[in-house]
Design an enzyme around this catalytic site. Structure first.
Site, PDB file in Angstrom:
ATOM      1  N   HIS A 130       5.853  -2.025   1.950  1.00 19.31           N
ATOM      2  CA  HIS A 130       6.829  -1.005   2.365  1.00 19.31           C
ATOM      3  C   HIS A 130       6.620   0.284   1.565  1.00 19.31           C
ATOM      4  O   HIS A 130       6.688   1.392   2.109  1.00 19.31           O
ATOM      5  CB  HIS A 130       8.268  -1.471   2.089  1.00 19.31           C
ATOM      6  CG  HIS A 130       8.725  -2.636   2.917  1.00 19.31           C
ATOM      7  ND1 HIS A 130       9.007  -3.860   2.372  1.00 19.31           N
ATOM      8  CD2 HIS A 130       8.988  -2.737   4.244  1.00 19.31           C
ATOM      9  CE1 HIS A 130       9.425  -4.682   3.330  1.00 19.31           C
ATOM     10  NE2 HIS A 130       9.417  -4.031   4.475  1.00 19.31           N
ATOM     11  N   GLY A 171       3.679  -0.866   9.730  1.00 19.71           N
ATOM     12  CA  GLY A 171       2.551  -1.631   9.190  1.00 19.71           C
ATOM     13  C   GLY A 171       1.768  -2.298  10.314  1.00 19.71           C
ATOM     14  O   GLY A 171       2.342  -2.720  11.317  1.00 19.71           O
TER      15      GLY A 171
END
Ligand code: PAF
Length: 284
Positions: free
Chosen positions: A37, A147
């Protein structure tokens, strides 16, 4: 860093930045931050004037019997980590504000959602696209960073943005891995220490497939898949949900392999479902 909980205040915050001609980026998350993250936040920081991180464990993308009730949460730690990354606004909405009584709209992308995780988690992508659509409308970002571990999610969001003419650039960030190759995920925290050792099987399978492909580029997809499946079954306690060799644009199974063929995997180790993916040729 500002912490904003109300969608209305979030929009007002973004409107101000947009009126100043600033570029706003969004990193949508469900929290319990890990290095993966943080890299998305760092990347967003280099590409925009203001970074908004949303933190919302979206109930509608979890099916019955999935891990919604045990999804890891640590708001204080997340707040501290986001602040350290110089995030400008952390948006933490409440479920009752995202889905007030009478909320009755869904965003559904067909085609690309009908395979892989979409097949094993019915309704999951409707939950994802619905919440991401809401986040885009609330935050009004110029760009959003996701992602690549959730490769199908990225493809689904790209399709939604294209089909709905949304003026948001969708950036896919490379997978961030632990030292032994395990793709970082908040769900890794569920693993016991012996399951954690087994979890290396996903990345090992990608490497195994890359080696086999490098030895014989003309191998049939079905025989390579058989080899990968026997390889992964050599690890104790792994239940395969799917292992497929797909075209990275369409996510359809391929009839012949090339460097851009994507190996996608979803397995269960104990009660924990893990996913990973990698191209047959990693460019190194
Ligand atoms: O990838 C995630 O964490 C979630 O699916 C997302 C994109 C934040 C939507 O809830």
């Amino acid at each position: 860093m500002e912490v904003i909980c109300s969608p209305v205040e979030m929009t007002a915050w973004s409107n101000k930045k947009i009126a100043q001609g600033k570029i706003v980026s969004l990193v949508p998350t469900m929290g319990y931050f890990h290095e993966g993250h943080l890299r998305l936040m760092r990347y967003a920081k280099t590409k925009s004037d203001f970074v908004v991180v949303s933190l919302f464990v979206n109930p509608i993308q979890f099916g019955p019997g999935e891990d919604l009730s045990r999804y890891p949460v640590d708001l204080d730690r997340d707040r501290m980590l986001a602040d350290k990354e110089m995030v400008d606004a952390l948006f933490i909405p409440d479920a009752k504000d995202m889905y007030p009584e009478g909320f009755n709209t869904q965003i559904q992308v067909s085609g690309v959602t009908e395979t892989l995780c979409g097949r094993s988690r019915p309704g999951h992508f409707i939950g994802v696209t619905t919440v991401v659509a809401k986040l885009f409308n609330i935050v009004k970002p110029n760009m959003a960073v996701f992602g690549r571990k959730d490769f199908q999610q990225l493809a689904v969001i790209r399709k939604m943005v294209q089909d709905l003419d949304w003026d948001v650039s969708i950036i896919g960030h490379p997978i961030v891995r632990e030292e032994d190759g395990l793709a970082m995920s908040s769900r890794n925290s569920y693993l016991t220490s012996s399951e954690r050792k087994t979890a290396i099987c996903l990345f090992s399978s990608i490497q195994y497939a890359r080696n086999k492909f490098a030895q014989n580029k003309h191998v049939a997809p079905s025989s390579l898949l058989d080899e990968i499946k026997s390889f992964i079954q050599g690890f104790n306690g792994v239940n395969i949900e799917y292992i497929q060799l797909v075209n990275q644009e369409t996510l359809e199974n391929v009839n012949a392999l090339d460097d851009n063929t994507l190996l996608v995997l979803a397995v269960k180790i104990g009660k924990t479902r893990l996913i990973d993916n990698g191209l047959l040729y990693d460019g190194v």
